[in-house]
Design an enzyme around this catalytic site. Structure first.
Site, PDB file in Angstrom:
ATOM      1  N   ASN A  63       0.799  -1.198  -0.089  1.00 60.25           N
ATOM      2  CA  ASN A  63       0.098   0.010   0.243  1.00 60.25           C
ATOM      3  C   ASN A  63       0.775   1.338  -0.114  1.00 60.25           C
ATOM      4  OD1 ASN A  63      -2.050  -1.698   0.130  1.00 60.25           O
ATOM      5  ND2 ASN A  63      -2.759  -1.131   2.229  1.00 60.25           N
TER       6      ASN A  63
ATOM      7  N   LYS B 138       2.545   6.900  -3.925  1.00 56.43           N
ATOM      8  CA  LYS B 138       1.212   6.794  -3.619  1.00 56.43           C
ATOM      9  C   LYS B 138       1.220   6.158  -2.385  1.00 56.43           C
ATOM     10  CE  LYS B 138      -2.926   5.215  -5.389  1.00 56.43           C
ATOM     11  NZ  LYS B 138      -3.791   4.363  -6.569  1.00 56.43           N
ATOM     12  N   VAL B 139       0.258   6.446  -1.338  1.00 57.42           N
ATOM     13  CA  VAL B 139      -0.004   5.718  -0.047  1.00 57.42           C
ATOM     14  C   VAL B 139      -1.834   5.503  -0.402  1.00 57.42           C
ATOM     15  CG1 VAL B 139      -0.152   5.717   2.495  1.00 57.42           C
ATOM     16  CG2 VAL B 139       1.655   7.058   1.009  1.00 57.42           C
ATOM     17  N   CYS B 140      -1.869   4.082  -0.265  1.00 61.48           N
ATOM     18  CA  CYS B 140      -3.325   3.691  -0.246  1.00 61.48           C
ATOM     19  C   CYS B 140      -3.875   3.507   1.106  1.00 61.48           C
ATOM     20  CB  CYS B 140      -3.441   2.524  -1.014  1.00 61.48           C
ATOM     21  SG  CYS B 140      -3.232   2.483  -2.877  1.00 61.48           S
ATOM     22  N   LEU B 141      -4.858   4.159   1.696  1.00 61.41           N
ATOM     23  CA  LEU B 141      -5.345   4.080   2.776  1.00 61.41           C
ATOM     24  C   LEU B 141      -7.056   4.160   2.727  1.00 61.41           C
ATOM     25  CD1 LEU B 141      -3.424   6.837   4.826  1.00 61.41           C
ATOM     26  CD2 LEU B 141      -3.380   4.360   5.206  1.00 61.41           C
TER      27      LEU B 141
END
Length: 443
Positions: A85, A91-94
């Site tokens: 992630n 990019k940070v996927c939260l």
């Protein structure tokens, strides 16, 4: 940006900065609260252990109604994906677990964002990839081990060693590199753009924090290297995961022998830097500089304060009459494990204090979970600009007998293993500590 947004962000920054959480830190340049730098210290017992992971957080004028944009900046120039992630491109996927399911809620804030990112840095990050959460076959288990192994290697290589080498001006071979200016390819840009680039490059709010933490965790890094050398061989290539692609992956080869060598060079460079502070301090004193006068005044005030304090017995002197180097002799408090001990501590101040915090070292050898084998104490201080607060915090860390378990404060792996082990282990710890205390009066 509305006043409401600015007030909200400013308060959140202040709350995190006042917090004693050793895993998070935030900073912004001057009054530009819209653009924040944050650093997360990798959790213990994970492949990210004590790594330094930096993020850029950008708040829009609609905050807190709209979530800020978070970008990972510790990616080795976009070449390393540290988590399913956390992409190589930053990019940070939260997912936001707000009141309406997986949506952002204005009740959340910067600290909750950073804690959510930190939670991704688990002991088995392979499971963070959708579709691999419950992978149980032999192939997946092998991939899990391989993924953890390469994350551990790259966390140490990129987030710790490479970062500290840049801070200290060292090449991977240990050679000191002259400080470079803006690349020549930028020379055609106008002065304003160049100025912005220089300001951005020079804004390193976590430099001192990372240097101090490396001194804390140096032996933990060495222990991690020692364990990893048993599991992988130098030159062994990383395994590509099923969810990785050529532009978003973590590729390379293991070389823990080289990492250990580079880590030791960094440690020596930090020790040399501390010694240079003393020499710089004498020059500043000779020139009657403000920094020397301020420290001299603090020294005199602290000496007088401890003369009046009947609860603590210690003496403080200046080494070679240098206000940047304080020599402290602390007498162990009666009815404790330190009773009868005589402990010598050197406190070295930077000419840039308090921007750079002082570095303390126990010159008296001690077997203690909060004191690294080289004598570096792990302590936290609330008033970084106040020298007496540093002394108080060092003594508090030294004297604690029943602290809550916090692996971030355990800087002597051998002592910590006994201190937090079985009842027999704790007895052994106390015996070894008492033995050192008794020897302290003989040295």
């Amino acid at each position: 940006m509305s006043n409401h947004s600015i007030i909200r962000i400013t308060k959140e920054l202040a709350d995190i900065q006042k917090n004693s959480d050793l895993s998070l830190a935030v900073a912004c340049r001057d009054v530009d609260v819209r653009n924040v730098k944050a650093i997360i210290i990798g959790p213990s017992d994970s492949p990210y252990e004590f790594g330094f992971f930096e993020f850029a957080v950008k708040f829009s004028k609609d905050y807190p109604g709209k979530a800020p944009t978070v970008t990972a900046t510790t990616t080795n120039g976009g070449r390393c994906r540290f988590n399913p992630n956390i992409y190589a491109q930053g990019k940070v996927c939260l997912t936001w677990k707000g009141e309406s399911g997986e949506e952002w809620s204005s009740a959340q804030g910067l600290e909750s964002i950073l804690i959510s990112i930190q939670s991704l840095m688990s002991s088995n990050p392979y499971e963070n990839e959708p579709g691999f959460e419950t992978a149980n076959d032999d192939g997946d288990k092998k991939n899990q081990r391989a993924y953890i192994a390469k994350i551990r290697h790259e966390s140490l290589r990129i987030t710790v060693i490479q970062r500290l080498e840049e801070y200290l001006g060292l090449s991977p071979s240990g050679v000191v590199i002259p400080q470079s200016s803006i690349n020549s390819e930028d020379s055609d840009q106008d002065d304003d753009v160049v100025g912005e680039l220089e300001e951005s490059v020079n804004f390193e709010p976590f430099k001192d924090l990372c240097k101090r933490r490396l001194l804390w965790y140096f032996d933990s890094y060495l222990l991690a290297i020692s364990k990893a050398k048993v599991e992988v061989k130098d030159g062994q290539p990383f395994t590509r995961m099923p969810f990785e692609c050529s532009s978003n992956c973590m590729e390379g080869k293991f070389n823990y022998t080289e990492l250990e060598k580079r880590l030791r060079v960094i440690k020596k460079a930090l020790d040399d830097e501390t010694r240079r502070w003393a020499m710089e301090g004498l020059v500043i004193k000779k020139r009657e500089g403000t920094a020397a006068a301020n420290l001299q005044r603090q020294f005199e005030q602290v000496v007088e304060a401890y003369k009046r304090d009947k609860n603590v017995t210690l003496t403080i002197e200046l080494a070679d009459n240098n206000p940047f180097v304080w020599e402290i002799t602390y007498f162990g408090r009666p009815m404790t494990n330190l009773d009868g001990g005589l402990f010598r501590i050197k406190l070295c101040f930077s000419p840039r204090f308090p921007e750079e915090q002082p570095r303390a070292k126990f010159e008296t050898r001690l077997f203690h979970h909060r004191i690294a084998p080289d004598g570096t104490p792990c302590y936290t201080v609330k008033r970084v600009e106040d020298a007496k607060s540093h002394i108080e915090a060092i003594i508090e860390a030294l004297e604690e007998e029943s602290p809550p378990y916090d692996p971030r404060t355990l800087v002597n792996p051998d002592a910590a293993k006994l201190f937090w082990g079985s009842p027999d282990d704790r007895k052994m710890y106390n015996r070894m500590l008492r033995r050192m205390v008794q020897r302290s009066v003989e040295e």
